[in-house]
Each structure stands twice: as structure tokens, then as C-alpha cells.
Design a protein around this motif. Structure first.
Motif, PDB file in Angstrom:
ATOM      1  N   LYS A 172       0.837  -1.196   0.000  1.00 56.27           N
ATOM      2  CA  LYS A 172       0.000   0.000   0.000  1.00 56.27           C
ATOM      3  C   LYS A 172       0.876   1.251   0.000  1.00 56.27           C
ATOM      4  N   PHE A 173       0.672   2.106  -1.006  1.00 57.59           N
ATOM      5  CA  PHE A 173       1.464   3.324  -1.118  1.00 57.59           C
ATOM      6  C   PHE A 173       0.615   4.588  -1.032  1.00 57.59           C
ATOM      7  N   ASP A 174      -0.622   4.455  -0.560  1.00 60.55           N
ATOM      8  CA  ASP A 174      -1.496   5.616  -0.364  1.00 60.55           C
ATOM      9  C   ASP A 174      -1.711   6.430  -1.635  1.00 60.55           C
ATOM     10  N   ASP A 175      -1.623   5.775  -2.784  1.00 55.44           N
ATOM     11  CA  ASP A 175      -1.916   6.418  -4.067  1.00 55.44           C
ATOM     12  C   ASP A 175      -0.981   7.560  -4.426  1.00 55.44           C
ATOM     13  N   PHE A 176       0.187   7.669  -3.788  1.00 59.28           N
ATOM     14  CA  PHE A 176       1.124   8.680  -4.255  1.00 59.28           C
ATOM     15  C   PHE A 176       2.256   7.985  -4.999  1.00 59.28           C
ATOM     16  N   THR A 177       2.795   8.671  -5.983  1.00 54.33           N
ATOM     17  CA  THR A 177       3.654   8.034  -6.967  1.00 54.33           C
ATOM     18  C   THR A 177       5.061   7.801  -6.445  1.00 54.33           C
ATOM     19  N   MET A 178       5.770   6.914  -7.140  1.00 57.46           N
ATOM     20  CA  MET A 178       7.136   6.587  -6.749  1.00 57.46           C
ATOM     21  C   MET A 178       8.072   7.779  -6.915  1.00 57.46           C
ATOM     22  N   ASN A 179       7.693   8.750  -7.736  1.00 53.90           N
ATOM     23  CA  ASN A 179       8.544   9.915  -7.967  1.00 53.90           C
ATOM     24  C   ASN A 179       8.267  11.042  -6.977  1.00 53.90           C
ATOM     25  N   ALA A 180       7.252  10.858  -6.152  1.00 53.08           N
ATOM     26  CA  ALA A 180       6.858  11.921  -5.231  1.00 53.08           C
ATOM     27  C   ALA A 180       7.557  11.770  -3.890  1.00 53.08           C
ATOM     28  N   GLY A 181       7.473  12.837  -3.105  1.00 55.71           N
ATOM     29  CA  GLY A 181       7.988  12.776  -1.749  1.00 55.71           C
ATOM     30  C   GLY A 181       6.921  12.221  -0.829  1.00 55.71           C
ATOM     31  N   LEU A 182       7.152  12.336   0.475  1.00 55.36           N
ATOM     32  CA  LEU A 182       6.188  11.813   1.436  1.00 55.36           C
ATOM     33  C   LEU A 182       5.075  12.802   1.738  1.00 55.36           C
ATOM     34  N   GLN A 183       5.176  13.996   1.193  1.00 49.29           N
ATOM     35  CA  GLN A 183       4.152  14.995   1.470  1.00 49.29           C
ATOM     36  C   GLN A 183       3.520  15.445   0.163  1.00 49.29           C
ATOM     37  N   GLU A 184       2.235  15.181   0.031  1.00 52.91           N
ATOM     38  CA  GLU A 184       1.494  15.577  -1.164  1.00 52.91           C
ATOM     39  C   GLU A 184       0.178  16.206  -0.740  1.00 52.91           C
ATOM     40  N   GLY A 185      -0.167  17.307  -1.372  1.00 55.71           N
ATOM     41  CA  GLY A 185      -1.431  17.959  -1.071  1.00 55.71           C
ATOM     42  C   GLY A 185      -1.556  18.371   0.378  1.00 55.71           C
ATOM     43  N   GLY A 186      -0.425  18.700   1.006  1.00 51.19           N
ATOM     44  CA  GLY A 186      -0.454  19.126   2.397  1.00 51.19           C
ATOM     45  C   GLY A 186      -0.581  17.982   3.388  1.00 51.19           C
ATOM     46  N   VAL A 187      -0.589  16.743   2.900  1.00 46.24           N
ATOM     47  CA  VAL A 187      -0.730  15.578   3.774  1.00 46.24           C
ATOM     48  C   VAL A 187       0.622  14.884   3.918  1.00 46.24           C
ATOM     49  N   GLN A 188       1.030  14.658   5.156  1.00 49.31           N
ATOM     50  CA  GLN A 188       2.292  13.977   5.420  1.00 49.31           C
ATOM     51  C   GLN A 188       2.043  12.476   5.496  1.00 49.31           C
ATOM     52  N   HIS A 189       2.689  11.721   4.625  1.00 54.19           N
ATOM     53  CA  HIS A 189       2.534  10.272   4.602  1.00 54.19           C
ATOM     54  C   HIS A 189       3.677   9.610   5.364  1.00 54.19           C
ATOM     55  N   GLU A 190       3.352   8.542   6.060  1.00 53.72           N
ATOM     56  CA  GLU A 190       4.381   7.751   6.722  1.00 53.72           C
ATOM     57  C   GLU A 190       4.907   6.706   5.742  1.00 53.72           C
ATOM     58  N   PRO A 191       6.186   6.355   5.828  1.00 52.57           N
ATOM     59  CA  PRO A 191       6.751   5.398   4.870  1.00 52.57           C
ATOM     60  C   PRO A 191       6.280   3.973   5.125  1.00 52.57           C
ATOM     61  N   LEU A 192       6.443   3.153   4.113  1.00 52.87           N
ATOM     62  CA  LEU A 192       6.206   1.727   4.250  1.00 52.87           C
ATOM     63  C   LEU A 192       7.437   1.109   4.900  1.00 52.87           C
ATOM     64  N   ASN A 193       7.247   0.403   6.005  1.00 58.18           N
ATOM     65  CA  ASN A 193       8.354  -0.201   6.739  1.00 58.18           C
ATOM     66  C   ASN A 193       8.538  -1.658   6.316  1.00 58.18           C
ATOM     67  N   LEU A 194       9.691  -1.959   5.762  1.00 60.25           N
ATOM     68  CA  LEU A 194      10.022  -3.329   5.370  1.00 60.25           C
ATOM     69  C   LEU A 194      11.086  -3.860   6.324  1.00 60.25           C
ATOM     70  N   VAL A 195      10.739  -4.900   7.073  1.00 62.12           N
ATOM     71  CA  VAL A 195      11.633  -5.450   8.088  1.00 62.12           C
ATOM     72  C   VAL A 195      12.292  -6.718   7.553  1.00 62.12           C
ATOM     73  N   LEU A 196      13.608  -6.733   7.580  1.00 67.54           N
ATOM     74  CA  LEU A 196      14.369  -7.898   7.136  1.00 67.54           C
ATOM     75  C   LEU A 196      14.998  -8.555   8.360  1.00 67.54           C
ATOM     76  N   LEU A 197      14.691  -9.820   8.579  1.00 65.75           N
ATOM     77  CA  LEU A 197      15.231 -10.546   9.725  1.00 65.75           C
ATOM     78  C   LEU A 197      16.620 -11.065   9.376  1.00 65.75           C
ATOM     79  N   ASP A 198      17.593 -10.745  10.211  1.00 67.45           N
ATOM     80  CA  ASP A 198      18.984 -11.083   9.922  1.00 67.45           C
ATOM     81  C   ASP A 198      19.544 -11.978  11.018  1.00 67.45           C
ATOM     82  N   GLY A 199      19.643 -13.262  10.719  1.00 61.86           N
ATOM     83  CA  GLY A 199      20.170 -14.216  11.683  1.00 61.86           C
ATOM     84  C   GLY A 199      20.109 -15.618  11.107  1.00 61.86           C
ATOM     85  N   THR A 200      20.627 -16.589  11.839  1.00 68.63           N
ATOM     86  CA  THR A 200      20.503 -17.980  11.424  1.00 68.63           C
ATOM     87  C   THR A 200      19.028 -18.367  11.473  1.00 68.63           C
TER      88      THR A 200
END
Length: 213
Positions: A172-200
């Protein structure tokens, strides 16, 4: 009865509390190793809270690895100084709508063959953050970021036979484009958090259980 933090971490449940398994003097040698091991084991055994025990054990693992690598490993690429590859890496900007979290088990910290470190070396520490398992300051920062973004914007990579396969089109990218920043139309968007588990495999299972809490 809910599992303790140590059980979730795979310590109590695997018998890691046995003296032959729980090492508080990693990378140390000789009599000094024995003295340090006894001293820190005694402190560990006085801690009644399982979360405190996990934090103490994790901090000790990391401290010993830092001590053992001093003057030998590059602190950025974690390779021996003579093999340092930092100058050969080309930095790259990551779209601000994504933030990587490398959730790492202490036993993989400063491991020379670890490849997760490439994330922040290439994308920078603002786009790819290291979070060490059992280190409260690191985990609090990560939990706070997840809370701000909301559950729908937190995904983590972990093999699971019962999981439903997903592709980038499912994110889910909240309908804002890959070329845009996190703030569009005066609305601040939070980023998508991708967690990578690093261990055996076994340590990654501990990371996975802690993320599910």
C-alpha cells in the motif's frame, strides 16, 4: 501462560542458560576470559526480569564483538582493514516512501560474511536502519516508527509455509507516486516499513516471535 521474553528469544527453551552454552566472554582468551565470564554470569543471574536478562545478554554479546574487532575490522563494512570494500560501494538514493529495518540478532553483529549491512552502506542510515535484537533503545525506535505508520504499512520478510505470497503490487502506497515525496497535497505520509530478519534460521525464529508480540 504467555511465553517469557527469554523463551521467545530461544534462550530458555533451547537450554541456552546452561553454563556450557551461555557465553559472556566472547572473543576473550585465557584467565581473563574465565574471570569476565564468571563476573557477568553472576550479574545476569541476579536479574529477575526476563526482559532485563535478554537486554543484558544481548548487550554483552555486542560489547564483546566490538572489543574483539577493534583495530582489526572496518566498522562500516565489517571486513578486515586490508579487505575494506567501503570505497568500492556506490551510494544510491532510496525512494522516501520506503524504509528498511534490518532486525539483527546480536550473534550476527560484525559478522564478516553478513550481507545485510549493505543496505545502509548503499542507501544510507536514514533509509535503512539497524535494529539489534534485545537492545531496548534500538527496538523502541523501531516500535515507535511502526506505531506512527500503522499496521498496514509494516511488512517483514520471513519464510512461512502458511503465509499468503505477496508481490510489490500488494503493498500500500497511499496512491502517491514513486517519484513523489512523502508529502502531497499538504498531507504527510508515513513510509512503508520493510523489516528484514537477519540471523541464522533458529535466531531468525526468535526475531519473528518478538515481532509478533
Amino acid at each position: 501462560m504467555a511465553a517469557s521474553v527469554l523463551e521467545m528469544a530461544g534462550i530458555e527453551s533451547t537450554g541456552l542458560l546452561a553454563k556450557s552454552r551461555l557465553d559472556f566472554s566472547l572473543n576473550l582468551q585465557g584467565d581473563f576470559k574465565d574471570v569476565e565470564d564468571r563476573k557477568h554470569r553472576a550479574v545476569y543471574e541476579t536479574l529477575a526480569d526476563s526482559d532485563q536478562k535478554l537486554q543484558y545478554y544481548s548487550a554483552r554479546q555486542i560489547g564483546c564483538r566490538l572489543l574483539g574487532s577493534r583495530g582489526y575490522l572496518c566498522q562500516k563494512c565489517w571486513l578486515p582493514m586490508e579487505d575494506c570494500m567501503c570505497s568500492k560501494l556506490a551510494p544510491c538514493n532510496l525512494w522516501r516512501g520506503i524504509r528498511f529495518w534490518l532486525y539483527m540478532h546480536p550473534k550476527d553483529f560484525l559478522r564478516q560474511n553478513n550481507t545485510g549491512k549493505l543496505l545502509w552502506q548503499v542507501f544510507g542510515i536514514q533509509a535503512a536502519s539497524l535494529c539489534l535484537f534485545g537492545i531496548q533503545e534500538h527496538e523502541d525506535i523501531m516500535w515507535d516508527a511502526f506505531q506512527r505508520s500503522g499496521k498496514a504499512k509494516v511488512s517483514f520478510l520471513y519464510p512461512n509455509k502458511s503465509a499468503t505470497p505477496k508481490s510489490v503490487n500488494d503493498l500500500k502506497f497511499d496512491d502517491f507516486t514513486m517519484n513523489a515525496g512523502l508529502q502531497e497535497g499538504g498531507v504527510q505520509h508515513e513510509p512503508l516499513n520493510l523489516v528484514l530478519l537477519d540471523g541464522t534460521w533458529s535466531n531468525s525464529a526468535a526475531l519473528y516471535r518478538r515481532l509478533k508480540v
